[in-house]
Design a protein around this motif. Structure first.
Motif, PDB file in Angstrom:
ATOM      1  N   THR A  22      33.090  42.819  53.463  1.00  0.00           N
ATOM      2  CA  THR A  22      33.332  42.736  54.600  1.00  0.00           C
ATOM      3  C   THR A  22      33.372  43.627  54.928  1.00  0.00           C
ATOM      4  O   THR A  22      33.523  45.235  54.668  1.00  0.00           O
ATOM      5  CB  THR A  22      34.629  42.481  54.742  1.00  0.00           C
ATOM      6  OG1 THR A  22      34.956  40.707  54.375  1.00  0.00           O
ATOM      7  CG2 THR A  22      35.493  43.003  56.633  1.00  0.00           C
ATOM      8  N   ALA A  26      35.047  45.540  61.118  1.00  0.00           N
ATOM      9  CA  ALA A  26      35.561  45.120  61.186  1.00  0.00           C
ATOM     10  C   ALA A  26      37.174  44.896  60.248  1.00  0.00           C
ATOM     11  O   ALA A  26      37.983  44.166  61.030  1.00  0.00           O
ATOM     12  CB  ALA A  26      35.296  43.527  60.527  1.00  0.00           C
ATOM     13  N   ILE A  27      37.235  45.866  59.499  1.00  0.00           N
ATOM     14  CA  ILE A  27      38.975  45.408  59.102  1.00  0.00           C
ATOM     15  C   ILE A  27      39.485  46.001  59.908  1.00  0.00           C
ATOM     16  O   ILE A  27      40.582  46.138  59.398  1.00  0.00           O
ATOM     17  CB  ILE A  27      38.185  46.077  57.246  1.00  0.00           C
ATOM     18  CG1 ILE A  27      38.001  45.683  56.675  1.00  0.00           C
ATOM     19  CG2 ILE A  27      40.011  46.692  56.920  1.00  0.00           C
ATOM     20  CD1 ILE A  27      38.185  46.168  55.159  1.00  0.00           C
ATOM     21  N   ILE A  29      39.231  47.055  63.139  1.00  0.00           N
ATOM     22  CA  ILE A  29      39.354  46.382  64.661  1.00  0.00           C
ATOM     23  C   ILE A  29      40.704  44.932  63.744  1.00  0.00           C
ATOM     24  O   ILE A  29      41.562  44.872  64.844  1.00  0.00           O
ATOM     25  CB  ILE A  29      37.847  45.973  64.645  1.00  0.00           C
ATOM     26  CG1 ILE A  29      37.312  46.575  65.368  1.00  0.00           C
ATOM     27  CG2 ILE A  29      38.277  44.337  66.160  1.00  0.00           C
ATOM     28  CD1 ILE A  29      35.815  45.771  65.530  1.00  0.00           C
ATOM     29  N   GLY A  30      40.367  44.302  62.727  1.00  0.00           N
ATOM     30  CA  GLY A  30      41.533  43.813  62.737  1.00  0.00           C
ATOM     31  C   GLY A  30      42.991  43.978  62.725  1.00  0.00           C
ATOM     32  O   GLY A  30      43.750  44.116  62.639  1.00  0.00           O
ATOM     33  N   ALA A  31      43.061  45.315  61.889  1.00  0.00           N
ATOM     34  CA  ALA A  31      43.698  45.932  61.508  1.00  0.00           C
ATOM     35  C   ALA A  31      45.075  46.294  62.989  1.00  0.00           C
ATOM     36  O   ALA A  31      45.873  46.409  63.144  1.00  0.00           O
ATOM     37  CB  ALA A  31      43.567  47.288  60.653  1.00  0.00           C
ATOM     38  N   PHE A  33      44.288  44.865  65.891  1.00  0.00           N
ATOM     39  CA  PHE A  33      44.673  43.916  66.869  1.00  0.00           C
ATOM     40  C   PHE A  33      46.088  43.241  66.210  1.00  0.00           C
ATOM     41  O   PHE A  33      46.990  42.939  66.854  1.00  0.00           O
ATOM     42  CB  PHE A  33      43.349  42.779  66.044  1.00  0.00           C
ATOM     43  CG  PHE A  33      44.449  41.419  67.046  1.00  0.00           C
ATOM     44  CD1 PHE A  33      44.569  40.220  66.656  1.00  0.00           C
ATOM     45  CD2 PHE A  33      44.084  41.005  68.592  1.00  0.00           C
ATOM     46  CE1 PHE A  33      45.217  39.071  66.987  1.00  0.00           C
ATOM     47  CE2 PHE A  33      44.760  39.648  68.541  1.00  0.00           C
ATOM     48  CZ  PHE A  33      44.823  38.839  67.984  1.00  0.00           C
ATOM     49  N   ALA A  34      46.217  43.195  64.408  1.00  0.00           N
ATOM     50  CA  ALA A  34      47.389  43.005  64.188  1.00  0.00           C
ATOM     51  C   ALA A  34      48.665  43.936  64.786  1.00  0.00           C
ATOM     52  O   ALA A  34      50.329  43.232  64.850  1.00  0.00           O
ATOM     53  CB  ALA A  34      47.157  43.066  62.717  1.00  0.00           C
TER      54      ALA A  34
END
Length: 234
Positions: A22, A26-27, A29-31, A33-34
């Motif tokens: 990954t 991307a990591i 962006i996910g963090a 969002f969370a």
């Protein structure tokens, strides 16, 4: 062409299907969002948790303002006075806006019971009925009689019948004269302050007007005020 053994084909297939790495963006962006989701949930919880307290505070503030308004509001002034006489009741409407000082004095004396037992000591037919504290003062009798004589030639009356007034207040006098006109009176503007009118009991006024009097217009049989009660509404 050399043949590839089945075991080698299986090994190549496993190598191709292995997990892909990954990427770092991307990591991130996910963090983010969370984190945004967590902060949103916390803000919503705080809003609903604090809402009852704020509403209670608003209610208390409104109550305090309402209570303050009630405390500062002046008590209403009675609009009517019912004069109980020996002949019956006379209901009068007070003109509180026109002569507020006189009305305030009248109301104050009513509350103190000042008019209980007060006699009508001058009864002049087709003119006025007078009661009050000036029985020993010849001045009211003089201007009443003189005014009655002048009224015969006056053609533009300013006072109507069944009006209630008093002599102009004198700071040195503690008494209060009460006059009820039984006919239009043209010459009393300089002497009387009208502060009310009869709205019920005109027949009682006329019955008092018909009592027998002596040569000084004093009733031969006492007739007077039993009491006066104050009313806001009829």
């Amino acid at each position: 062409m050399a043949r590839i053994k089945p075991q080698q084909l299986l090994m190549q297939s496993k190598k191709k299907k292995g997990p892909s790495r990954t990427s770092i963006p991307a990591i991130l962006i996910g963090a983010l969002f969370a984190l945004f989701l967590v902060l949103s949930l916390m803000g919503t919880y705080r809003h609903w948790h604090n809402r009852p307290k704020s509403q209670e505070g608003m209610g208390l503030a409104n109550f305090e303002r309402s209570d303050l308004t009630t405390q500062t509001k002046k008590p209403s002034v009675p609009k009517y006075a019912i004069i109980e006489t020996g002949k019956g009741a006379i209901t009068m409407e007070l003109y509180k806006d026109a002569t507020s000082d006189v009305v305030e004095k009248f109301l104050e004396l009513c509350k103190k019971g000042h008019f209980k037992g007060m006699l009508f000591h001058h009864v002049i037919k087709n003119y006025v009925i007078q009661g009050g504290d000036s029985q020993g003062d010849p001045a009211p009798q003089d201007w009443i009689l003189n005014g009655k004589n002048r009224a015969k030639v006056t053609t533009s009356p300013k006072h109507e019948a069944f009006m209630i007034g008093t002599t102009k207040l004198n700071p040195n006098r503690k008494g209060f004269d009460l006059f009820i006109t039984t006919a239009p009176i043209p010459d009393l503007n300089e002497k009387l302050l009208i502060f009310g009118r009869v709205i019920k009991g005109e027949d009682v006024v006329q019955e008092i007007e018909e009592v027998d009097t002596d040569e000084h217009y004093k009733p031969k049989s006492p007739v007077g005020i039993v009491d006066i009660s104050l009313k806001q509404d009829l």
